[in-house]
Design a protein around this motif. Structure first.
Motif, mmCIF file in Angstrom:
data_model
loop_
_atom_site.group_PDB
_atom_site.id
_atom_site.type_symbol
_atom_site.label_atom_id
_atom_site.label_comp_id
_atom_site.label_asym_id
_atom_site.label_seq_id
_atom_site.Cartn_x
_atom_site.Cartn_y
_atom_site.Cartn_z
ATOM 1 N N ALA A 169 0.832 -1.209 0.000
ATOM 2 C CA ALA A 169 0.000 0.000 0.000
ATOM 3 C C ALA A 169 0.865 1.257 0.000
ATOM 4 C CB ALA A 169 -0.927 -0.004 1.204
ATOM 5 N N LYS A 170 1.904 1.258 0.797
ATOM 6 C CA LYS A 170 2.820 2.396 0.854
ATOM 7 C C LYS A 170 3.519 2.591 -0.483
ATOM 8 C CE LYS A 170 6.871 4.137 3.347
ATOM 9 N NZ LYS A 170 7.849 3.860 4.442
ATOM 10 N N GLN A 171 3.937 1.476 -1.121
ATOM 11 C CA GLN A 171 4.620 1.559 -2.408
ATOM 12 C C GLN A 171 3.683 2.113 -3.484
ATOM 13 O OE1 GLN A 171 8.053 0.506 -2.986
ATOM 14 N NE2 GLN A 171 7.618 1.792 -4.764
ATOM 15 N N LEU A 172 2.438 1.673 -3.474
ATOM 16 C CA LEU A 172 1.455 2.136 -4.460
ATOM 17 C C LEU A 172 1.253 3.647 -4.360
ATOM 18 C CD1 LEU A 172 -1.935 0.488 -5.323
ATOM 19 C CD2 LEU A 172 -1.848 2.898 -4.711
ATOM 20 N N VAL A 173 1.050 4.144 -3.153
ATOM 21 C CA VAL A 173 0.837 5.581 -2.962
ATOM 22 C C VAL A 173 2.046 6.370 -3.444
ATOM 23 C CG1 VAL A 173 0.558 7.389 -1.231
ATOM 24 C CG2 VAL A 173 -0.809 5.304 -1.085
ATOM 25 N N GLU A 174 3.226 5.877 -3.132
ATOM 26 C CA GLU A 174 4.455 6.546 -3.558
ATOM 27 C C GLU A 174 4.582 6.552 -5.079
ATOM 28 O OE1 GLU A 174 9.188 5.487 -3.361
ATOM 29 O OE2 GLU A 174 8.029 5.294 -1.504
ATOM 30 N N ASP A 175 4.293 5.419 -5.718
ATOM 31 C CA ASP A 175 4.422 5.317 -7.173
ATOM 32 C C ASP A 175 3.448 6.232 -7.912
ATOM 33 O OD1 ASP A 175 6.421 3.432 -6.874
ATOM 34 O OD2 ASP A 175 5.112 1.716 -7.253
ATOM 35 N N LEU A 176 2.218 6.370 -7.378
ATOM 36 C CA LEU A 176 1.208 7.188 -8.039
ATOM 37 C C LEU A 176 1.317 8.664 -7.689
ATOM 38 C CD1 LEU A 176 0.069 4.387 -8.722
ATOM 39 C CD2 LEU A 176 -2.221 5.295 -8.270
ATOM 40 N N GLY A 177 2.216 8.996 -6.774
ATOM 41 C CA GLY A 177 2.370 10.391 -6.390
ATOM 42 C C GLY A 177 1.171 10.949 -5.650
ATOM 43 N N GLY A 178 0.410 10.068 -5.020
ATOM 44 C CA GLY A 178 -0.713 10.509 -4.204
ATOM 45 C C GLY A 178 -1.952 10.905 -4.969
ATOM 46 N N LYS A 179 -2.012 10.573 -6.255
ATOM 47 C CA LYS A 179 -3.203 10.915 -7.041
ATOM 48 C C LYS A 179 -3.436 9.844 -8.097
ATOM 49 C CE LYS A 179 -0.519 13.838 -10.202
ATOM 50 N NZ LYS A 179 -0.349 15.197 -10.749
ATOM 51 N N GLY A 180 -4.677 9.798 -8.632
ATOM 52 C CA GLY A 180 -4.984 8.821 -9.660
ATOM 53 C C GLY A 180 -6.157 7.940 -9.287
ATOM 54 N N GLU A 181 -6.268 6.807 -9.975
ATOM 55 C CA GLU A 181 -7.380 5.872 -9.812
ATOM 56 C C GLU A 181 -6.844 4.460 -9.656
ATOM 57 O OE1 GLU A 181 -11.252 4.116 -9.804
ATOM 58 O OE2 GLU A 181 -10.731 6.250 -9.671
ATOM 59 N N VAL A 182 -7.436 3.704 -8.731
ATOM 60 C CA VAL A 182 -7.003 2.330 -8.463
ATOM 61 C C VAL A 182 -8.195 1.384 -8.573
ATOM 62 C CG1 VAL A 182 -5.976 0.742 -6.785
ATOM 63 C CG2 VAL A 182 -5.151 3.098 -6.931
ATOM 64 N N LEU A 183 -8.004 0.295 -9.309
ATOM 65 C CA LEU A 183 -8.968 -0.800 -9.312
ATOM 66 C C LEU A 183 -8.610 -1.725 -8.157
ATOM 67 C CD1 LEU A 183 -11.247 -2.555 -10.470
ATOM 68 C CD2 LEU A 183 -9.541 -3.575 -12.015
ATOM 69 N N LEU B 236 -4.548 5.295 1.722
ATOM 70 C CA LEU B 236 -5.161 6.201 0.748
ATOM 71 C C LEU B 236 -5.861 7.398 1.386
ATOM 72 C CD1 LEU B 236 -6.763 3.694 -1.797
ATOM 73 C CD2 LEU B 236 -4.514 4.790 -1.892
ATOM 74 N N LYS B 237 -6.052 7.377 2.693
ATOM 75 C CA LYS B 237 -6.846 8.411 3.359
ATOM 76 C C LYS B 237 -6.325 9.820 3.120
ATOM 77 C CE LYS B 237 -8.859 5.637 7.086
ATOM 78 N NZ LYS B 237 -8.852 5.339 8.548
ATOM 79 N N SER B 238 -5.035 10.011 3.120
ATOM 80 C CA SER B 238 -4.461 11.353 2.991
ATOM 81 C C SER B 238 -4.033 11.669 1.565
ATOM 82 C CB SER B 238 -3.260 11.485 3.933
ATOM 83 O OG SER B 238 -2.271 10.512 3.624
ATOM 84 N N THR B 239 -4.612 10.967 0.581
ATOM 85 C CA THR B 239 -4.237 11.161 -0.820
ATOM 86 C C THR B 239 -5.443 11.611 -1.639
ATOM 87 O OG1 THR B 239 -4.798 8.938 -1.652
ATOM 88 C CG2 THR B 239 -2.664 9.200 -0.527
ATOM 89 N N ASP B 240 -5.196 11.902 -2.910
ATOM 90 C CA ASP B 240 -6.266 12.218 -3.858
ATOM 91 C C ASP B 240 -6.546 11.031 -4.774
ATOM 92 O OD1 ASP B 240 -6.655 14.879 -2.964
ATOM 93 O OD2 ASP B 240 -4.906 15.543 -4.103
ATOM 94 N N ILE B 241 -6.200 9.840 -4.324
ATOM 95 C CA ILE B 241 -6.432 8.622 -5.098
ATOM 96 C C ILE B 241 -7.851 8.123 -4.846
ATOM 97 C CG2 ILE B 241 -5.730 6.214 -5.421
ATOM 98 C CD1 ILE B 241 -2.907 7.049 -4.534
ATOM 99 N N THR B 242 -8.565 7.836 -5.933
ATOM 100 C CA THR B 242 -9.913 7.276 -5.832
ATOM 101 C C THR B 242 -9.877 5.808 -6.251
ATOM 102 O OG1 THR B 242 -10.438 8.030 -8.070
ATOM 103 C CG2 THR B 242 -11.020 9.486 -6.246
ATOM 104 N N THR B 243 -10.921 5.067 -5.883
ATOM 105 C CA THR B 243 -10.915 3.630 -6.146
ATOM 106 C C THR B 243 -12.225 3.158 -6.766
ATOM 107 O OG1 THR B 243 -11.762 3.076 -3.941
ATOM 108 C CG2 THR B 243 -9.366 3.191 -4.206
ATOM 109 N N THR B 244 -12.101 2.082 -7.533
ATOM 110 C CA THR B 244 -13.245 1.287 -7.980
ATOM 111 C C THR B 244 -13.016 -0.112 -7.435
ATOM 112 O OG1 THR B 244 -13.516 2.557 -10.024
ATOM 113 C CG2 THR B 244 -14.478 0.346 -9.960
ATOM 114 N N ARG B 245 -14.019 -0.673 -6.739
ATOM 115 C CA ARG B 245 -13.806 -1.961 -6.081
ATOM 116 C C ARG B 245 -14.676 -3.056 -6.677
ATOM 117 N NH1 ARG B 245 -15.343 -5.696 -2.552
ATOM 118 N NH2 ARG B 245 -13.766 -6.525 -1.115
ATOM 119 N N ASN B 246 -14.071 -4.230 -6.829
ATOM 120 C CA ASN B 246 -14.813 -5.426 -7.223
ATOM 121 C C ASN B 246 -14.475 -6.563 -6.274
ATOM 122 O OD1 ASN B 246 -14.275 -4.272 -10.414
ATOM 123 N ND2 ASN B 246 -16.322 -4.835 -9.818
#
Length: 327
Positions: free
Chosen positions: A150-164, A185-195
């Motif tokens: 989770a930490k790596q994902l936030v770092e790679d996306l720069g705190g923004k974007g969309e995650v499936l 993800l709480k302190s980021t601008d990343i949004t999610t779509t969940r399945n």
């Protein structure tokens, strides 16, 4: 609840032939069913599903060690069905095993089996299902294994974007891992779509989920990623990416299955968490005498599962240290 951490690791086992309604079974070793009075034990393992590679690796490590000790183990595969898991536990109670081990199923869904075992004086421990009344020890493969990715994902996306997000609410490890992602993800601008992925069929379903998601998220629109609560959904998403000719989406998994390690080496997956499952299973098996002697009223224990974050940046060093991780 007072919880005691045990440094070391995990794992699992469980016993005897059951009816076809409870799934397939297999057995190994030799031993007693006498409460371990002669230093030998009969151990019943209720698997989660044979398609779950990580828990299968842990169980193998456990059974290999048990066989060397002359203990008898047998396992049943309920194929992810809670009712079959409870039925298998009750069958093991009738057989009078010394210990029951469950895997992945949320322990709170195994009340019928756990209470039957407790009434019969048979201790039950879990591989990643948590502790509850009648289940006295647990391998933690949840939050602690989800945090590095989770930490790596936030770092790679720069705190923004969309995650499936490809999750699985019926398995406690996945619940904990998704919680770790949500927290990151709480302190980021990343949004999610969940399945919600099914088991079995997790790879195929994840491919379909990813195909639909990709159609709504064209290349270059924003930073994109797919997160799987274990490696199979991530590998299913990679199939969708290849079919669509997309290389703009970063993919993350957890467990460090051979297919995921190979995908990182090939550049198709960004990161996974490698769980030392076989070693954990062996170490957990060493605790069997303690589990049996502690009985059904033992103080609950949380067993830590060692993990290693593997990324496209660290894959070469990782393979040098763990050369058999792709087998």
């Amino acid at each position: 609840m007072n919880v005691r951490r045990i440094g070391g690791v995990l794992a699992a086992a469980l016993a005897l032939t059951v009816t076809a309604a409870c799934g397939s079974s297999d057995s190994a070793g030799s031993g007693g069913g006498d409460g371990g009075g002669d230093g030998k034990y009969t151990i019943g393992i209720v698997k989660f599903a044979s398609s779950d590679q990580t828990s299968e690796q842990a169980i193998k490590g456990f059974r290999d060690y048990a066989e060397k000790q002359g203990w008898e183990t047998s396992a049943v595969d309920p194929q992810g069905a809670v009712d079959k898991a409870n039925g298998s536990m009750q069958d093991y109670v009738q057989k009078g095993v010394d210990l029951i081990v469950t895997a992945v199923f949320d322990s709170t869904t195994l009340t019928a089996g756990a209470q039957a075992a407790k009434a019969a004086g048979i201790p039950v421990v879990s591989i990643s299902g948590g502790t509850t009344d009648g289940i006295t020890a647990n391998l933690d493969a949840g939050v602690s294994n989800g945090e590095p990715v989770a930490k790596q994902l936030v770092e790679d996306l720069g705190g923004k974007g969309e995650v499936l997000v490809l999750g699985y609410k019926s398995g406690l490890p996945c619940i904990g891992r998704e919680q770790a992602l949500d927290d990151a993800l709480k302190s980021t601008d990343i949004t999610t779509t969940r399945n919600e992925v099914p088991i079995p069929g997790q790879v195929e379903a994840s491919t379909q989920f990813a195909q639909a998601w990709l159609a709504k998220h064209p290349a270059g629109s924003e930073p994109l990623a797919v997160w799987g609560c274990f490696d199979d959904p991530a590998l299913g998403a990679i199939a969708a990416l290849k079919s669509a000719g997309r290389d703009d989406v970063k993919v993350y998994g957890i467990n460090g299955q051979p297919g995921a390690i190979s995908a990182i080496k090939d550049g198709d997956m960004r990161a996974t968490v490698y769980l030392l499952a076989t070693e954990a299973g062996e170490n957990f098996a060493k605790l069997v005498p303690e589990f049996v002697e502690g009985g059904v009223d033992a103080e609950p224990q949380e067993v830590a599962l060692t993990n290693v974050l593997v990324t496209t940046d660290t894959i070469d060093d990782f393979l040098t240290k763990y050369p058999n991780s792709t087998k």
